[in-house]
Design a protein around this motif. Structure first.
Motif, PDB file in Angstrom:
ATOM      1  N   GLY A  74      51.060  51.218  40.679  1.00 24.50           N
ATOM      2  CA  GLY A  74      49.883  51.961  40.223  1.00 24.50           C
ATOM      3  C   GLY A  74      49.337  51.464  38.897  1.00 24.50           C
ATOM      4  N   PHE A  75      50.228  51.167  37.943  1.00 25.63           N
ATOM      5  CA  PHE A  75      49.760  50.689  36.638  1.00 25.63           C
ATOM      6  C   PHE A  75      49.114  49.315  36.765  1.00 25.63           C
ATOM      7  CE2 PHE A  75      53.949  48.871  36.930  1.00 25.63           C
ATOM      8  CZ  PHE A  75      53.935  47.711  36.180  1.00 25.63           C
ATOM      9  N   VAL A  76      49.581  48.503  37.722  1.00 26.04           N
ATOM     10  CA  VAL A  76      48.972  47.190  37.938  1.00 26.04           C
ATOM     11  C   VAL A  76      47.608  47.359  38.604  1.00 26.04           C
ATOM     12  CG1 VAL A  76      49.224  44.962  39.110  1.00 26.04           C
ATOM     13  CG2 VAL A  76      51.206  46.049  38.060  1.00 26.04           C
ATOM     14  N   ARG A  77      47.496  48.270  39.554  1.00 24.36           N
ATOM     15  CA  ARG A  77      46.202  48.519  40.203  1.00 24.36           C
ATOM     16  C   ARG A  77      45.144  48.930  39.177  1.00 24.36           C
ATOM     17  NH1 ARG A  77      49.586  51.303  44.049  1.00 24.36           N
ATOM     18  NH2 ARG A  77      49.887  49.955  45.839  1.00 24.36           N
ATOM     19  N   LEU A  78      45.529  49.811  38.259  1.00 23.39           N
ATOM     20  CA  LEU A  78      44.575  50.244  37.232  1.00 23.39           C
ATOM     21  C   LEU A  78      44.246  49.108  36.270  1.00 23.39           C
ATOM     22  CD1 LEU A  78      45.840  53.855  36.507  1.00 23.39           C
ATOM     23  CD2 LEU A  78      43.735  53.177  37.654  1.00 23.39           C
ATOM     24  N   ALA A  79      45.224  48.280  35.944  1.00 18.88           N
ATOM     25  CA  ALA A  79      44.975  47.135  35.057  1.00 18.88           C
ATOM     26  C   ALA A  79      43.978  46.177  35.699  1.00 18.88           C
ATOM     27  CB  ALA A  79      46.277  46.423  34.733  1.00 18.88           C
ATOM     28  N   LYS A 149      39.513  41.094  36.328  1.00 22.40           N
ATOM     29  CA  LYS A 149      38.934  42.358  36.787  1.00 22.40           C
ATOM     30  C   LYS A 149      38.373  42.174  38.201  1.00 22.40           C
ATOM     31  CE  LYS A 149      35.768  45.982  35.323  1.00 22.40           C
ATOM     32  NZ  LYS A 149      34.866  46.424  34.253  1.00 22.40           N
ATOM     33  N   ARG A 150      38.803  43.054  39.108  1.00 18.56           N
ATOM     34  CA  ARG A 150      38.354  43.014  40.492  1.00 18.56           C
ATOM     35  C   ARG A 150      38.010  44.423  40.948  1.00 18.56           C
ATOM     36  NH1 ARG A 150      37.933  38.113  39.746  1.00 18.56           N
ATOM     37  NH2 ARG A 150      39.473  36.614  40.379  1.00 18.56           N
ATOM     38  N   ALA A 151      37.053  44.517  41.862  1.00 18.90           N
ATOM     39  CA  ALA A 151      36.644  45.817  42.402  1.00 18.90           C
ATOM     40  C   ALA A 151      37.649  46.266  43.458  1.00 18.90           C
ATOM     41  CB  ALA A 151      35.258  45.714  43.016  1.00 18.90           C
ATOM     42  N   PRO A 152      38.120  47.518  43.368  1.00 19.80           N
ATOM     43  CA  PRO A 152      39.066  48.032  44.367  1.00 19.80           C
ATOM     44  C   PRO A 152      38.491  47.977  45.778  1.00 19.80           C
ATOM     45  CG  PRO A 152      38.949  49.505  42.496  1.00 19.80           C
ATOM     46  CD  PRO A 152      37.840  48.497  42.323  1.00 19.80           C
ATOM     47  N   GLY A 153      39.376  47.769  46.746  1.00 21.78           N
ATOM     48  CA  GLY A 153      38.962  47.759  48.141  1.00 21.78           C
ATOM     49  C   GLY A 153      38.564  46.390  48.664  1.00 21.78           C
ATOM     50  N   THR A 154      38.634  45.375  47.825  1.00 22.15           N
ATOM     51  CA  THR A 154      38.282  44.026  48.265  1.00 22.15           C
ATOM     52  C   THR A 154      39.562  43.201  48.448  1.00 22.15           C
ATOM     53  OG1 THR A 154      38.105  43.173  46.014  1.00 22.15           O
ATOM     54  CG2 THR A 154      36.105  44.137  46.982  1.00 22.15           C
ATOM     55  N   PRO A 155      39.489  42.150  49.260  1.00 20.24           N
ATOM     56  CA  PRO A 155      40.676  41.283  49.414  1.00 20.24           C
ATOM     57  C   PRO A 155      41.085  40.631  48.090  1.00 20.24           C
ATOM     58  CG  PRO A 155      39.079  40.835  51.161  1.00 20.24           C
ATOM     59  CD  PRO A 155      38.429  41.770  50.194  1.00 20.24           C
ATOM     60  N   GLU A 156      40.109  40.319  47.240  1.00 25.19           N
ATOM     61  CA  GLU A 156      40.411  39.715  45.943  1.00 25.19           C
ATOM     62  C   GLU A 156      41.203  40.688  45.066  1.00 25.19           C
ATOM     63  OE1 GLU A 156      37.125  39.966  46.982  1.00 25.19           O
ATOM     64  OE2 GLU A 156      36.942  37.936  47.800  1.00 25.19           O
ATOM     65  N   TYR A 157      40.881  41.975  45.165  1.00 23.31           N
ATOM     66  CA  TYR A 157      41.584  43.009  44.403  1.00 23.31           C
ATOM     67  C   TYR A 157      43.053  43.059  44.823  1.00 23.31           C
ATOM     68  CZ  TYR A 157      42.956  47.747  42.984  1.00 23.31           C
ATOM     69  OH  TYR A 157      43.618  48.830  42.460  1.00 23.31           O
ATOM     70  N   ASP A 158      43.286  43.119  46.125  1.00 24.92           N
ATOM     71  CA  ASP A 158      44.662  43.187  46.627  1.00 24.92           C
ATOM     72  C   ASP A 158      45.462  41.952  46.228  1.00 24.92           C
ATOM     73  OD1 ASP A 158      44.127  45.660  47.781  1.00 24.92           O
ATOM     74  OD2 ASP A 158      43.567  44.781  49.716  1.00 24.92           O
ATOM     75  N   ALA A 159      44.840  40.788  46.320  1.00 15.94           N
ATOM     76  CA  ALA A 159      45.525  39.544  45.955  1.00 15.94           C
ATOM     77  C   ALA A 159      45.842  39.518  44.461  1.00 15.94           C
ATOM     78  CB  ALA A 159      44.659  38.342  46.334  1.00 15.94           C
ATOM     79  N   GLU A 160      44.912  39.994  43.633  1.00 16.39           N
ATOM     80  CA  GLU A 160      45.136  40.004  42.183  1.00 16.39           C
ATOM     81  C   GLU A 160      46.223  41.015  41.804  1.00 16.39           C
ATOM     82  OE1 GLU A 160      44.392  38.903  38.092  1.00 16.39           O
ATOM     83  OE2 GLU A 160      44.310  37.953  40.051  1.00 16.39           O
ATOM     84  N   VAL A 161      46.243  42.175  42.462  1.00 17.76           N
ATOM     85  CA  VAL A 161      47.292  43.170  42.215  1.00 17.76           C
ATOM     86  C   VAL A 161      48.654  42.561  42.534  1.00 17.76           C
ATOM     87  CG1 VAL A 161      48.299  45.350  43.040  1.00 17.76           C
ATOM     88  CG2 VAL A 161      45.866  45.224  42.490  1.00 17.76           C
ATOM     89  N   GLN A 162      48.773  41.908  43.667  1.00 18.28           N
ATOM     90  CA  GLN A 162      50.046  41.311  44.059  1.00 18.28           C
ATOM     91  C   GLN A 162      50.461  40.213  43.080  1.00 18.28           C
ATOM     92  OE1 GLN A 162      51.928  42.650  46.357  1.00 18.28           O
ATOM     93  NE2 GLN A 162      53.556  41.196  45.954  1.00 18.28           N
ATOM     94  N   ARG A 163      49.511  39.370  42.660  1.00 23.21           N
ATOM     95  CA  ARG A 163      49.817  38.283  41.726  1.00 23.21           C
ATOM     96  C   ARG A 163      50.304  38.825  40.389  1.00 23.21           C
ATOM     97  NH1 ARG A 163      48.198  36.028  37.317  1.00 23.21           N
ATOM     98  NH2 ARG A 163      46.364  37.343  37.089  1.00 23.21           N
ATOM     99  N   VAL A 164      49.595  39.817  39.846  1.00 27.82           N
ATOM    100  CA  VAL A 164      49.964  40.393  38.550  1.00 27.82           C
ATOM    101  C   VAL A 164      51.307  41.114  38.656  1.00 27.82           C
ATOM    102  CG1 VAL A 164      49.311  42.110  36.819  1.00 27.82           C
ATOM    103  CG2 VAL A 164      47.587  40.564  37.747  1.00 27.82           C
ATOM    104  N   TYR A 165      51.515  41.844  39.738  1.00 25.38           N
ATOM    105  CA  TYR A 165      52.779  42.569  39.930  1.00 25.38           C
ATOM    106  C   TYR A 165      53.955  41.598  39.978  1.00 25.38           C
ATOM    107  CZ  TYR A 165      56.225  45.726  41.953  1.00 25.38           C
ATOM    108  OH  TYR A 165      57.360  46.459  42.185  1.00 25.38           O
ATOM    109  N   GLU A 166      53.818  40.533  40.726  1.00 22.23           N
ATOM    110  CA  GLU A 166      54.898  39.545  40.826  1.00 22.23           C
ATOM    111  C   GLU A 166      55.146  38.860  39.481  1.00 22.23           C
ATOM    112  OE1 GLU A 166      53.793  37.041  44.102  1.00 22.23           O
ATOM    113  OE2 GLU A 166      54.255  38.605  45.585  1.00 22.23           O
ATOM    114  N   ALA A 167      54.087  38.568  38.741  1.00 21.00           N
ATOM    115  CA  ALA A 167      54.245  37.952  37.420  1.00 21.00           C
ATOM    116  C   ALA A 167      54.934  38.921  36.465  1.00 21.00           C
ATOM    117  CB  ALA A 167      52.886  37.532  36.868  1.00 21.00           C
ATOM    118  N   TYR A 168      54.593  40.205  36.543  1.00 17.19           N
ATOM    119  CA  TYR A 168      55.235  41.215  35.694  1.00 17.19           C
ATOM    120  C   TYR A 168      56.722  41.331  36.011  1.00 17.19           C
ATOM    121  CZ  TYR A 168      56.366  45.770  33.702  1.00 17.19           C
ATOM    122  OH  TYR A 168      56.974  46.775  32.997  1.00 17.19           O
TER     123      TYR A 168
END
Length: 173
Positions: A74-79, A149-168
């Motif tokens: 959740g914190f990554v999604r908001l970031a 920064k990515r808009a929620p609900g897009t494939p780019e958003y999901d990919a960026e969330v996963q990338r940031v989460y894995e890096a964290y």
């Protein structure tokens, strides 16, 4: 630029309904842990301190240093939604400074954690008081994980969330 912005700490929303506790919580710069408050703080450009392990770690009385973030995104999604970098940090020594005491039975404690989102665990230190023991703390701060920064609900958003989460996760490990 990252540390120059004002910061706030997220505190359990239930704390703000308890007289005196509310005043101390506000004194230490905490704000409620609800999503609306979190997003408002990010919208103003504030740095927000989040403990991703949250209540699961706070209610753990086993003295384990395991980090409970495997399902916390959740914190990554908001970031990503707000384009705010994530700074991985870990503090060694906290488990030696205080000991966890569970005053209520585990079932009742778990019920209150789920329903009220508060920890019933007490932390005691020197002389059996709420004063921490004198032990060294080692705060390890990783490099900020840059977030696009990515808009929620897009494939780019999901990919960026996963990338940031894995890096964290990699930085914390």
């Amino acid at each position: 630029a990252f540390l120059a912005r004002p910061w706030r700490m997220i505190g359990a929303t239930a704390l703000f309904y308890i007289p005196i506790v509310r005043e101390f919580t506000l004194l230490f710069g905490a704000v409620g842990a609800d999503r609306a408050t979190f997003e408002a703080m990010l919208g103003t450009g504030a740095n927000v301190v989040v403990y991703p392990g949250g209540l699961d770690e706070a209610n753990d009385d086993t003295a384990s240093s395991a980090i409970a973030i495997r399902t916390r995104k959740g914190f990554v999604r908001l970031a990503v939604k707000h384009g705010v970098d994530v700074l991985p940090m870990f503090c060694f020594g906290e488990l030696e400074a205080v000991g966890a005491v569970r005053p209520l039975p585990r079932g009742l404690s778990d019920f209150l954690r789920r329903k009220l989102r508060v920890s019933t665990t007490l932390f005691v230190g020197r002389f059996g008081l709420f004063v921490p023991r004198r032990v060294p703390f080692d705060l390890c701060v990783g490099a900020p994980v840059s977030v696009a920064k990515r808009a929620p609900g897009t494939p780019e958003y999901d990919a960026e969330v996963q990338r940031v989460y894995e890096a964290y996760i990699a930085a914390i490990e």
